[in-house]
Design a protein around this motif. Structure first.
Motif, PDB file in Angstrom:
ATOM      1  N   TYR A 172       0.760  -1.087  -0.023  1.00 42.01           N
ATOM      2  CA  TYR A 172      -0.026   0.065  -0.108  1.00 42.01           C
ATOM      3  C   TYR A 172       0.937   1.310  -0.010  1.00 42.01           C
ATOM      4  CZ  TYR A 172      -3.909  -2.890   1.225  1.00 42.01           C
ATOM      5  OH  TYR A 172      -4.826  -4.069   1.277  1.00 42.01           O
ATOM      6  N   GLN A 173       0.475   2.159  -0.787  1.00 41.94           N
ATOM      7  CA  GLN A 173       1.307   3.491  -0.963  1.00 41.94           C
ATOM      8  C   GLN A 173       0.378   4.697  -0.868  1.00 41.94           C
ATOM      9  OE1 GLN A 173       4.080   3.406  -4.228  1.00 41.94           O
ATOM     10  NE2 GLN A 173       4.882   5.310  -3.891  1.00 41.94           N
ATOM     11  N   MET A 174       0.686   5.601   0.007  1.00 40.34           N
ATOM     12  CA  MET A 174      -0.005   6.868   0.248  1.00 40.34           C
ATOM     13  C   MET A 174       0.503   7.889  -0.691  1.00 40.34           C
ATOM     14  SD  MET A 174      -1.156   8.906   3.692  1.00 40.34           S
ATOM     15  CE  MET A 174      -2.274   7.584   4.013  1.00 40.34           C
ATOM     16  N   SER A 187       4.006  10.945  -3.877  1.00 38.04           N
ATOM     17  CA  SER A 187       4.196  10.033  -2.883  1.00 38.04           C
ATOM     18  C   SER A 187       4.613  10.316  -1.550  1.00 38.04           C
ATOM     19  CB  SER A 187       4.998   9.032  -3.428  1.00 38.04           C
ATOM     20  OG  SER A 187       5.198   8.013  -2.250  1.00 38.04           O
ATOM     21  N   LEU A 191       3.465   2.225   2.785  1.00 40.59           N
ATOM     22  CA  LEU A 191       3.175   1.396   4.161  1.00 40.59           C
ATOM     23  C   LEU A 191       4.230   0.299   4.344  1.00 40.59           C
ATOM     24  CD1 LEU A 191       0.906   3.396   3.533  1.00 40.59           C
ATOM     25  CD2 LEU A 191      -0.773   2.007   5.037  1.00 40.59           C
ATOM     26  N   ILE A 217      -4.782   6.106  -1.029  1.00 41.72           N
ATOM     27  CA  ILE A 217      -3.803   5.023  -0.813  1.00 41.72           C
ATOM     28  C   ILE A 217      -4.062   4.074  -2.002  1.00 41.72           C
ATOM     29  CG2 ILE A 217      -3.481   3.151   0.591  1.00 41.72           C
ATOM     30  CD1 ILE A 217      -4.407   5.051   3.033  1.00 41.72           C
ATOM     31  N   ALA A 234      -6.945   2.991  -6.378  1.00 38.22           N
ATOM     32  CA  ALA A 234      -6.880   3.689  -5.200  1.00 38.22           C
ATOM     33  C   ALA A 234      -8.066   4.313  -4.489  1.00 38.22           C
ATOM     34  CB  ALA A 234      -5.829   5.161  -5.746  1.00 38.22           C
TER      35      ALA A 234
END
Length: 251
Positions: A172-174, A187, A191, A217, A234
């Motif tokens: 997971y990337q925020m 970015s 996580l 996310i 997302a």
């Protein structure tokens, strides 16, 4: 005033620069052989030295001082031409003392004013209460996947999974997106296995921008997006203020 008070005033006048050149030279010689005077001069220099860093030097208007000095000179000239009695002499001495005291009082008042300005300018601003915000990440009417809490005072964040679960080979990337940041999201980090993100990930962003931004996310290949942009589905969230009766998003 005691002799020590007179000596302290002389030291203050020396530091403030209100002595005449001849008197200043004499004091400079005296301080070499008079430890008390030298100690007082050093103390006044320490008290007043910081003020020089806070103000811009200003040349005072010399007209008033010139008129006073001319008046005293006229009295001395008159005394020399008609003779001097003790009463006139005492008047001249009194005027000289008043002139010296006027110089001293003016300089000391200016120094006090500079101290007051420094205090008013550099006193710390009242500390504000916490500015806490939360964002909920969910898709359509499904249960929230994540919740994000943000303290805008120190721009620290904490993310907590609600229904989200680890996925094999995925991360997971925020992200953050705002008009002032350009057309593409940026970015905030990937996580880790405990769904944690660096708490200071928002340190480079202005609080007002954070309140208007969109957060996302996305599901990315393990380790994060290889392109620098979201590559998978997302979910998005917006910051809501945590306050009584706060039911609307901050933008």
């Amino acid at each position: 005033m005691t002799d020590r008070d007179d000596l302290d005033m002389l030291a203050a006048e020396f530091v403030l620069g209100t002595l005449e050149a001849r008197e200043r030279a004499a004091v400079a010689v005296r301080r070499q052989s008079e430890p008390d005077l030298d100690e007082m001069i050093t103390a006044w220099e320490q008290r007043l030295s910081a003020l020089a860093d806070e103000v811009t030097p200003v040349t005072p208007d010399p007209e008033l001082y010139q008129r006073i000095a001319q008046h005293i000179d006229a009295l001395e000239t008159r005394q020399a031409s008609v003779g001097t009695d003790s009463h006139d002499q005492s008047n001249v001495v009194s005027l000289h003392k008043r002139l010296r005291r006027w110089q001293w009082s003016t300089a000391l008042t200016s120094a006090a004013a500079m101290v007051l300005v420094a205090v008013l300018i550099f006193q710390p601003a009242p500390e504000q209460g916490p500015q806490s915000f939360v964002a909920v990440f969910q898709q359509n009417d499904q249960q929230p996947a994540f919740m994000l809490s943000v303290d805008l005072n120190n721009r620290q964040m904490q993310i907590r999974p609600v229904t989200a679960e680890p996925m094999q080979g995925k991360s997971y990337q925020m992200w953050i997106k705002a008009d002032s940041l350009g057309p593409n999201p940026r970015s905030l980090g990937v996580l880790n296995d405990n769904f944690e993100l660096e708490r200071a990930a928002l340190r480079d962003y202005d609080p007002e921008l954070l309140k208007e931004a969109t957060f996302g996310i996305s599901v990315e290949p393990e380790g994060g997006s290889p392109t620098g942009q979201p590559t998978g589905p997302a979910i998005h969230g917006y910051l809501y203020p945590v306050a009584d009766g706060a039911s609307e998003p901050s933008h």
